[in-house]
Scaffold this motif. Structure first.
Motif, PDB file in Angstrom:
ATOM      1  N   LEU A 152      10.462   7.070 -10.808  1.00  0.00           N
ATOM      2  CA  LEU A 152       9.582   8.228 -10.684  1.00  0.00           C
ATOM      3  C   LEU A 152       9.767   8.941  -9.348  1.00  0.00           C
ATOM      4  CD1 LEU A 152       7.241   9.835 -12.024  1.00  0.00           C
ATOM      5  CD2 LEU A 152       5.686   8.434 -10.654  1.00  0.00           C
ATOM      6  N   ILE A 153       9.850   8.189  -8.280  1.00  0.00           N
ATOM      7  CA  ILE A 153       9.926   8.804  -6.953  1.00  0.00           C
ATOM      8  C   ILE A 153      11.317   9.347  -6.653  1.00  0.00           C
ATOM      9  CG2 ILE A 153       9.621   8.447  -4.472  1.00  0.00           C
ATOM     10  CD1 ILE A 153       7.034   8.285  -6.083  1.00  0.00           C
ATOM     11  N   TYR A 154      12.346   8.547  -6.888  1.00  0.00           N
ATOM     12  CA  TYR A 154      13.699   8.922  -6.482  1.00  0.00           C
ATOM     13  C   TYR A 154      14.594   9.325  -7.648  1.00  0.00           C
ATOM     14  CZ  TYR A 154      11.860   6.464  -2.440  1.00  0.00           C
ATOM     15  OH  TYR A 154      11.049   6.056  -1.408  1.00  0.00           O
ATOM     16  N   GLY A 155      14.443   8.669  -8.788  1.00  0.00           N
ATOM     17  CA  GLY A 155      15.224   9.021  -9.953  1.00  0.00           C
ATOM     18  C   GLY A 155      16.713   8.791  -9.776  1.00  0.00           C
ATOM     19  N   HIS A 156      17.487   9.525 -10.559  1.00  0.00           N
ATOM     20  CA  HIS A 156      18.951   9.422 -10.485  1.00  0.00           C
ATOM     21  C   HIS A 156      19.536  10.784 -10.839  1.00  0.00           C
ATOM     22  CE1 HIS A 156      18.825   9.142 -14.920  1.00  0.00           C
ATOM     23  NE2 HIS A 156      17.828   8.289 -14.729  1.00  0.00           N
ATOM     24  N   GLU A 157      20.835  10.896 -10.872  1.00  0.00           N
ATOM     25  CA  GLU A 157      21.490  12.198 -11.004  1.00  0.00           C
ATOM     26  C   GLU A 157      21.094  12.928 -12.276  1.00  0.00           C
ATOM     27  OE1 GLU A 157      25.998  14.146 -10.957  1.00  0.00           O
ATOM     28  OE2 GLU A 157      25.706  12.007 -10.607  1.00  0.00           O
ATOM     29  N   ASP A 158      20.952  12.208 -13.386  1.00  0.00           N
ATOM     30  CA  ASP A 158      20.647  12.846 -14.663  1.00  0.00           C
ATOM     31  C   ASP A 158      19.151  13.088 -14.867  1.00  0.00           C
ATOM     32  OD1 ASP A 158      23.335  12.925 -15.365  1.00  0.00           O
ATOM     33  OD2 ASP A 158      23.272  10.913 -16.249  1.00  0.00           O
ATOM     34  N   ALA A 159      18.316  12.445 -14.087  1.00  0.00           N
ATOM     35  CA  ALA A 159      16.860  12.615 -14.208  1.00  0.00           C
ATOM     36  C   ALA A 159      16.254  12.400 -12.827  1.00  0.00           C
ATOM     37  CB  ALA A 159      16.277  11.636 -15.225  1.00  0.00           C
ATOM     38  N   GLY A 169      13.996  12.353  -9.408  1.00  0.00           N
ATOM     39  CA  GLY A 169      12.629  11.920  -9.169  1.00  0.00           C
ATOM     40  C   GLY A 169      11.739  13.042  -8.676  1.00  0.00           C
ATOM     41  N   VAL A 170      10.450  12.755  -8.588  1.00  0.00           N
ATOM     42  CA  VAL A 170       9.461  13.765  -8.230  1.00  0.00           C
ATOM     43  C   VAL A 170       9.726  14.349  -6.847  1.00  0.00           C
ATOM     44  CG1 VAL A 170       7.012  14.110  -7.704  1.00  0.00           C
ATOM     45  CG2 VAL A 170       7.686  12.852  -9.759  1.00  0.00           C
ATOM     46  N   HIS A 171      10.088  13.521  -5.877  1.00  0.00           N
ATOM     47  CA  HIS A 171      10.301  14.040  -4.522  1.00  0.00           C
ATOM     48  C   HIS A 171      11.433  15.065  -4.488  1.00  0.00           C
ATOM     49  CE1 HIS A 171       8.165  10.607  -2.118  1.00  0.00           C
ATOM     50  NE2 HIS A 171       7.380  11.210  -2.974  1.00  0.00           N
ATOM     51  N   THR A 172      12.517  14.781  -5.165  1.00  0.00           N
ATOM     52  CA  THR A 172      13.639  15.718  -5.200  1.00  0.00           C
ATOM     53  C   THR A 172      13.264  16.988  -5.940  1.00  0.00           C
ATOM     54  OG1 THR A 172      15.239  13.900  -5.151  1.00  0.00           O
ATOM     55  CG2 THR A 172      16.045  16.029  -5.897  1.00  0.00           C
ATOM     56  N   LEU A 173      12.578  16.851  -7.071  1.00  0.00           N
ATOM     57  CA  LEU A 173      12.201  18.015  -7.869  1.00  0.00           C
ATOM     58  C   LEU A 173      11.217  18.910  -7.123  1.00  0.00           C
ATOM     59  CD1 LEU A 173      11.844  16.311 -11.367  1.00  0.00           C
ATOM     60  CD2 LEU A 173      13.682  17.841 -10.609  1.00  0.00           C
ATOM     61  N   CYS A 174      10.308  18.305  -6.371  1.00  0.00           N
ATOM     62  CA  CYS A 174       9.368  19.113  -5.572  1.00  0.00           C
ATOM     63  C   CYS A 174      10.115  19.934  -4.528  1.00  0.00           C
ATOM     64  CB  CYS A 174       8.343  18.207  -4.894  1.00  0.00           C
ATOM     65  SG  CYS A 174       7.053  17.598  -5.998  1.00  0.00           S
ATOM     66  N   ALA A 175      11.129  19.341  -3.923  1.00  0.00           N
ATOM     67  CA  ALA A 175      11.915  20.069  -2.929  1.00  0.00           C
ATOM     68  C   ALA A 175      12.690  21.215  -3.573  1.00  0.00           C
ATOM     69  CB  ALA A 175      12.879  19.121  -2.221  1.00  0.00           C
ATOM     70  N   MET A 176      13.119  21.022  -4.826  1.00  0.00           N
ATOM     71  CA  MET A 176      13.904  22.043  -5.515  1.00  0.00           C
ATOM     72  C   MET A 176      13.048  23.174  -6.078  1.00  0.00           C
ATOM     73  SD  MET A 176      16.557  19.631  -7.655  1.00  0.00           S
ATOM     74  CE  MET A 176      17.417  21.022  -8.411  1.00  0.00           C
ATOM     75  N   TYR A 177      11.925  22.809  -6.696  1.00  0.00           N
ATOM     76  CA  TYR A 177      11.147  23.796  -7.451  1.00  0.00           C
ATOM     77  C   TYR A 177       9.751  24.067  -6.897  1.00  0.00           C
ATOM     78  CZ  TYR A 177      14.913  22.876 -10.698  1.00  0.00           C
ATOM     79  OH  TYR A 177      16.149  22.725 -11.251  1.00  0.00           O
ATOM     80  N   GLY A 178       9.280  23.233  -5.977  1.00  0.00           N
ATOM     81  CA  GLY A 178       7.995  23.473  -5.348  1.00  0.00           C
ATOM     82  C   GLY A 178       6.808  23.160  -6.243  1.00  0.00           C
ATOM     83  N   ASN A 200       0.819  -1.212   0.000  1.00  0.00           N
ATOM     84  CA  ASN A 200       0.000   0.000   0.000  1.00  0.00           C
ATOM     85  C   ASN A 200       0.855   1.266   0.000  1.00  0.00           C
ATOM     86  OD1 ASN A 200      -2.586  -1.109  -0.076  1.00  0.00           O
ATOM     87  ND2 ASN A 200      -2.695  -1.348   2.147  1.00  0.00           N
ATOM     88  N   SER A 201       1.926   1.257   0.789  1.00  0.00           N
ATOM     89  CA  SER A 201       2.772   2.454   0.887  1.00  0.00           C
ATOM     90  C   SER A 201       3.352   2.831  -0.467  1.00  0.00           C
ATOM     91  CB  SER A 201       3.905   2.218   1.891  1.00  0.00           C
ATOM     92  OG  SER A 201       3.405   1.987   3.182  1.00  0.00           O
ATOM     93  N   CYS A 202       3.898   1.855  -1.173  1.00  0.00           N
ATOM     94  CA  CYS A 202       4.507   2.121  -2.480  1.00  0.00           C
ATOM     95  C   CYS A 202       3.464   2.551  -3.498  1.00  0.00           C
ATOM     96  CB  CYS A 202       5.241   0.888  -2.983  1.00  0.00           C
ATOM     97  SG  CYS A 202       6.690   0.436  -1.995  1.00  0.00           S
ATOM     98  N   PHE A 203       2.305   1.875  -3.478  1.00  0.00           N
ATOM     99  CA  PHE A 203       1.261   2.169  -4.454  1.00  0.00           C
ATOM    100  C   PHE A 203       0.733   3.588  -4.279  1.00  0.00           C
ATOM    101  CE2 PHE A 203      -3.138   2.216  -5.970  1.00  0.00           C
ATOM    102  CZ  PHE A 203      -2.991   1.677  -7.244  1.00  0.00           C
ATOM    103  N   TYR A 204       0.443   3.975  -3.040  1.00  0.00           N
ATOM    104  CA  TYR A 204      -0.107   5.310  -2.813  1.00  0.00           C
ATOM    105  C   TYR A 204       0.961   6.391  -2.895  1.00  0.00           C
ATOM    106  CZ  TYR A 204      -4.383   2.886  -1.771  1.00  0.00           C
ATOM    107  OH  TYR A 204      -5.510   2.096  -1.882  1.00  0.00           O
ATOM    108  N   ARG A 205       2.204   6.017  -2.699  1.00  0.00           N
ATOM    109  CA  ARG A 205       3.298   6.959  -2.945  1.00  0.00           C
ATOM    110  C   ARG A 205       3.362   7.297  -4.435  1.00  0.00           C
ATOM    111  NH1 ARG A 205       7.249   3.980  -1.285  1.00  0.00           N
ATOM    112  NH2 ARG A 205       6.935   4.514   0.909  1.00  0.00           N
ATOM    113  N   LEU A 206       3.200   6.274  -5.271  1.00  0.00           N
ATOM    114  CA  LEU A 206       3.162   6.493  -6.712  1.00  0.00           C
ATOM    115  C   LEU A 206       1.961   7.351  -7.100  1.00  0.00           C
ATOM    116  CD1 LEU A 206       4.087   3.091  -8.410  1.00  0.00           C
ATOM    117  CD2 LEU A 206       5.189   5.298  -8.779  1.00  0.00           C
ATOM    118  N   THR A 207       0.804   7.025  -6.526  1.00  0.00           N
ATOM    119  CA  THR A 207      -0.408   7.792  -6.822  1.00  0.00           C
ATOM    120  C   THR A 207      -0.215   9.265  -6.498  1.00  0.00           C
ATOM    121  OG1 THR A 207      -1.788   5.857  -6.333  1.00  0.00           O
ATOM    122  CG2 THR A 207      -2.874   7.994  -6.349  1.00  0.00           C
ATOM    123  N   GLY A 208       0.345   9.538  -5.325  1.00  0.00           N
ATOM    124  CA  GLY A 208       0.577  10.913  -4.908  1.00  0.00           C
ATOM    125  C   GLY A 208       1.566  11.637  -5.800  1.00  0.00           C
ATOM    126  N   ALA A 209       2.629  10.938  -6.201  1.00  0.00           N
ATOM    127  CA  ALA A 209       3.644  11.559  -7.051  1.00  0.00           C
ATOM    128  C   ALA A 209       3.068  11.928  -8.413  1.00  0.00           C
ATOM    129  CB  ALA A 209       4.835  10.611  -7.216  1.00  0.00           C
TER     130      ALA A 209
END
Length: 246
Positions: A169-176, A178-187, A38-47
């Motif tokens: 999608l959630i964490y990504g990598h250095e060249d692309a 993830g959503v969580h990192t991008l939200c922290a950077m750009y809001g 459930n945690s992973c699934f709803y984390r994806l949904t939220g992202a």
């Protein structure tokens, strides 16, 4: 005789419940949605729900000096570039767009359905990002793409790529990233433009340099100082302007 309880398949990402005591080992979280808990699934949904506003914010921050004229979606963050035009958000939005395009193609092939089509630019055969679009268009394109993925999320959770999709999608990598990192950077929350978002003029030193967008009187994009009226040389902004407006 009571039937033995069915053994639940653990989450393919190895998620566990925190132990209730020091003597208890962590318990695996069960895979309730395909291969995911459930945690992973709803984390994806939220992202996926965050992506359209995130994409709009990244596009708006290309014009962080004149964003009030361009769109109400302006947010803090970014890479702190002192240049009048901040290209960090452009690269980030292109990388996220290309990431989502890639996953729609992967799942369309696996599910034997037609992949949605979007305006893209490519380097050779590989999609690099979106065609130049406005903030509003970037939001709408992202909403269409994430809507396609969300509608198939239960299938995706049970697919071969479920874990890879989640982590990319959630964490990504250095060249692309993830959503969580991008939200922290750009809001993802709008805020009004601040005077501090302007840049220092190389001529008069005032923090009044802003990006003037094309309008009916002047169809050209330019970077200028509101104090001394300095204007950046057209050659220096031509490459960026072409990338932004096509």
């Amino acid at each position: 005789m009571r039937e033995p309880a069915a053994v639940e398949t653990p989450c393919a990402r190895g998620c566990t419940w925190a132990p209730a005591s020091e003597d208890e080992a962590p318990r695996p979280k069960p895979a309730k949605h395909g291969h995911l808990c459930n945690s992973c699934f709803y984390r994806l949904t939220g992202a996926l729900k965050l992506v359209p506003d995130l994409m709009a914010n990244m596009r708006a921050q290309l014009f962080s000096l004149g964003a009030a004229e361009y769109s109400v979606r302006v947010s803090g963050g970014g890479d702190g570039s002192p240049a009048p035009l901040n290209l960090g958000p452009l690269d980030a939005s292109d990388a996220l767009f290309a990431k989502l395009i890639g996953w729609t193609e992967v799942f369309a092939e696996e599910f034997d359905v037609r992949a949605p089509t979007f305006p893209t630019w490519a380097n050779g055969r590989e999609v690099q990002g979106s065609k130049p679009v406005t903030v509003e268009a970037a939001h709408d394109l992202a909403a269409r793409m994430t809507g396609w993925l969300t509608d198939r999320l239960d299938e995706i959770a049970g697919s071969r790529g479920a874990v890879a999709f989640h982590d990319d999608l959630i964490y990504g990598h250095e060249d692309a990233r993830g959503v969580h990192t991008l939200c922290a950077m750009y809001g993802v929350e709008p805020r009004p433009i601040r005077q501090a978002d302007k840049r220092e003029c190389p001529v008069c030193g005032a923090h009044d340099v802003f990006a003037k967008l094309p309008d009916t009187l002047n169809p050209e994009y330019s970077i200028m100082c509101d104090r001394c009226k300095w204007i950046e040389e057209p050659e220096k902004v031509a490459k960026t302007s072409a990338r932004l407006f096509g």
